[in-house]
Scaffold this motif. Structure first.
Motif, PDB file in Angstrom:
ATOM      1  N   HIS A 296      11.577  51.958  48.299  1.00  0.00           N
ATOM      2  CA  HIS A 296      12.479  51.046  47.590  1.00  0.00           C
ATOM      3  C   HIS A 296      12.971  51.693  46.306  1.00  0.00           C
ATOM      4  O   HIS A 296      14.161  51.623  45.960  1.00  0.00           O
ATOM      5  CB  HIS A 296      11.736  49.745  47.292  1.00  0.00           C
ATOM      6  N   CYS A 297      12.068  52.334  45.601  1.00  0.00           N
ATOM      7  CA  CYS A 297      12.403  53.020  44.356  1.00  0.00           C
ATOM      8  C   CYS A 297      13.416  54.136  44.611  1.00  0.00           C
ATOM      9  O   CYS A 297      14.401  54.276  43.873  1.00  0.00           O
ATOM     10  CB  CYS A 297      11.126  53.573  43.724  1.00  0.00           C
ATOM     11  N   THR A 298      13.186  54.918  45.641  1.00  0.00           N
ATOM     12  CA  THR A 298      14.109  56.002  45.987  1.00  0.00           C
ATOM     13  C   THR A 298      15.486  55.450  46.305  1.00  0.00           C
ATOM     14  O   THR A 298      16.511  56.012  45.895  1.00  0.00           O
ATOM     15  CB  THR A 298      13.580  56.791  47.195  1.00  0.00           C
ATOM     16  N   ASN A 299      15.526  54.339  47.009  1.00  0.00           N
ATOM     17  CA  ASN A 299      16.807  53.716  47.349  1.00  0.00           C
ATOM     18  C   ASN A 299      17.544  53.260  46.093  1.00  0.00           C
ATOM     19  O   ASN A 299      18.770  53.403  45.989  1.00  0.00           O
ATOM     20  CB  ASN A 299      16.580  52.532  48.287  1.00  0.00           C
ATOM     21  N   ASN A 300      16.802  52.709  45.117  1.00  0.00           N
ATOM     22  CA  ASN A 300      17.419  52.330  43.841  1.00  0.00           C
ATOM     23  C   ASN A 300      18.108  53.533  43.206  1.00  0.00           C
ATOM     24  O   ASN A 300      19.255  53.448  42.743  1.00  0.00           O
ATOM     25  CB  ASN A 300      16.356  51.804  42.867  1.00  0.00           C
ATOM     26  N   MET A 301      17.385  54.639  43.181  1.00  0.00           N
ATOM     27  CA  MET A 301      17.920  55.827  42.522  1.00  0.00           C
ATOM     28  C   MET A 301      19.110  56.417  43.274  1.00  0.00           C
ATOM     29  O   MET A 301      20.043  56.953  42.670  1.00  0.00           O
ATOM     30  CB  MET A 301      16.800  56.861  42.347  1.00  0.00           C
ATOM     31  N   LYS A 302      19.101  56.297  44.584  1.00  0.00           N
ATOM     32  CA  LYS A 302      20.248  56.755  45.363  1.00  0.00           C
ATOM     33  C   LYS A 302      21.476  55.884  45.069  1.00  0.00           C
ATOM     34  O   LYS A 302      22.605  56.385  45.017  1.00  0.00           O
ATOM     35  CB  LYS A 302      19.918  56.735  46.852  1.00  0.00           C
ATOM     36  N   GLN A 303      21.258  54.577  44.881  1.00  0.00           N
ATOM     37  CA  GLN A 303      22.363  53.696  44.511  1.00  0.00           C
ATOM     38  C   GLN A 303      22.924  54.084  43.145  1.00  0.00           C
ATOM     39  O   GLN A 303      24.135  54.015  42.910  1.00  0.00           O
ATOM     40  CB  GLN A 303      21.898  52.248  44.500  1.00  0.00           C
ATOM     41  N   ILE A 304      22.023  54.488  42.241  1.00  0.00           N
ATOM     42  CA  ILE A 304      22.471  54.923  40.920  1.00  0.00           C
ATOM     43  C   ILE A 304      23.353  56.164  41.033  1.00  0.00           C
ATOM     44  O   ILE A 304      24.435  56.239  40.427  1.00  0.00           O
ATOM     45  CB  ILE A 304      21.257  55.200  40.014  1.00  0.00           C
ATOM     46  N   THR A 305      22.923  57.152  41.807  1.00  0.00           N
ATOM     47  CA  THR A 305      23.722  58.369  41.937  1.00  0.00           C
ATOM     48  C   THR A 305      25.036  58.098  42.658  1.00  0.00           C
ATOM     49  O   THR A 305      26.062  58.715  42.345  1.00  0.00           O
ATOM     50  CB  THR A 305      22.952  59.477  42.673  1.00  0.00           C
ATOM     51  N   LEU A 306      25.027  57.150  43.592  1.00  0.00           N
ATOM     52  CA  LEU A 306      26.276  56.764  44.241  1.00  0.00           C
ATOM     53  C   LEU A 306      27.226  56.171  43.208  1.00  0.00           C
ATOM     54  O   LEU A 306      28.431  56.438  43.221  1.00  0.00           O
ATOM     55  CB  LEU A 306      26.005  55.755  45.362  1.00  0.00           C
TER      56      LEU A 306
ATOM     57  N   ALA B 219      13.073  61.576  42.198  1.00  0.00           N
ATOM     58  CA  ALA B 219      14.210  62.171  41.496  1.00  0.00           C
ATOM     59  C   ALA B 219      15.407  62.173  42.429  1.00  0.00           C
ATOM     60  O   ALA B 219      15.257  62.135  43.647  1.00  0.00           O
ATOM     61  CB  ALA B 219      13.884  63.596  41.051  1.00  0.00           C
ATOM     62  N   VAL B 220      16.599  62.189  41.839  1.00  0.00           N
ATOM     63  CA  VAL B 220      17.809  62.323  42.638  1.00  0.00           C
ATOM     64  C   VAL B 220      18.653  63.447  42.053  1.00  0.00           C
ATOM     65  O   VAL B 220      18.585  63.756  40.865  1.00  0.00           O
ATOM     66  CB  VAL B 220      18.622  61.014  42.700  1.00  0.00           C
ATOM     67  N   PHE B 221      19.450  64.039  42.932  1.00  0.00           N
ATOM     68  CA  PHE B 221      20.195  65.244  42.586  1.00  0.00           C
ATOM     69  C   PHE B 221      21.700  64.973  42.612  1.00  0.00           C
ATOM     70  O   PHE B 221      22.154  63.930  43.072  1.00  0.00           O
ATOM     71  CB  PHE B 221      19.810  66.365  43.539  1.00  0.00           C
TER      72      PHE B 221
END
Length: 257
Positions: free
Chosen positions: A59-69, A220-222
């Motif tokens: 869930h946390c990773t998905n949040n961060m992916k939404q942020i990078t999107l 982390a997200v890239f």
């Protein structure tokens, strides 16, 4: 008649003994079965504990992916990433990139309630700050209301500039190996509207500590939008390579999500 007139007293006693033996066998069989079930539950407990954490981490990773999107959508509109924070005419910090990103993470009504001419912690913006933004909240962290553990990488030779917009073309390293946003532990959480983020020094210190947002490391997200899990044994040289946007690539090692 209930009794058998041809049954001898001896045979009747034997039947009773056999009946009693069967009952004991059934009793002990049930005990063994229950014991086995109990042992199975005990063996499963670690997995049961791990499963919820795995879900929270996902869930946390998905949040961060939404942020990078949201970042990439912002970049698509303005041909640049947002600054780490805005400033007033005197150079005083006003609002974080997390505020500027709201229209690009489906939070336009909340964004429109903000007085961008006043600091994030001005009374005029208090009601907005008290409004939870789910995408900025890790389900594992028990944070003070209005706080976040998602921090951008800010500096001169990194993804976000402090007060200026960074063009995507400035990032000449592999976008899939260049850090954009990291997840910190509770101790380093910040108000989501605050112009406070992470620099190289903080990230290196976090990875050398004993406190992590998730068992074994941090999310982390890239720049390309993909997520990864930075493990506790990630070497400092590899972290520096990920943080830099130009010319410091090494063979980074991390667990893909």
């Amino acid at each position: 008649m209930d009794s058998n007139p041809y049954e001898s007293p001896a045979s009747a006693n034997e039947a009773a003994i056999r009946s009693g033996s069967s009952g004991k066998r059934l009793f002990f069989t049930m005990l063994a079965l229950l014991g086995g079930m109990g042992l199975l539950v005990l063996l499963m407990l670690p997995a049961l504990r791990i499963a919820p954490e795995a879900g929270r981490r996902a869930h946390c990773t998905n949040n961060m992916k939404q942020i990078t999107l949201g970042w990439l959508n912002y970049q698509s509109r303005y041909q640049a990433f947002p600054p780490a924070y805005t400033v007033d005419e005197n150079g005083k910090p006003l609002h974080s990139w997390r505020t500027l990103l709201l229209p690009y993470i489906e939070q336009t009504p909340l964004y429109e309630r903000i007085d961008l001419t006043k600091p994030w912690n001005d009374p005029a913006n208090a009601n907005v700050f008290e409004t939870p933004v789910a995408v900025y909240t890790c389900p594992t962290s028990r944070l003070v209301r209005g706080y976040t553990t998602y921090l951008a990488v800010v500096g001169q030779d990194v993804c976000l500039l402090p007060t200026e917009s960074r063009k995507l073309s400035d990032i000449t390293d592999d976008h899939a190996k260049t850090l954009m946003v990291i997840e910190v532990d509770k101790e380093h959480s910040v108000p989501w509207m605050a112009p406070t983020d992470a620099d190289e020094k903080m990230i290196l210190s976090l990875m050398s500590s004993d406190s992590f947002p998730h068992p074994g490391g941090m999310n982390a997200v890239f720049v390309d939008g993909h997520g990864a899990f930075l493990q506790t044994d990630t070497e400092a040289k590899n972290l520096r390579a990920m943080i830099s946007i130009a010319g410091h690539d090494d063979d980074e090692t991390f667990e893909e999500d």
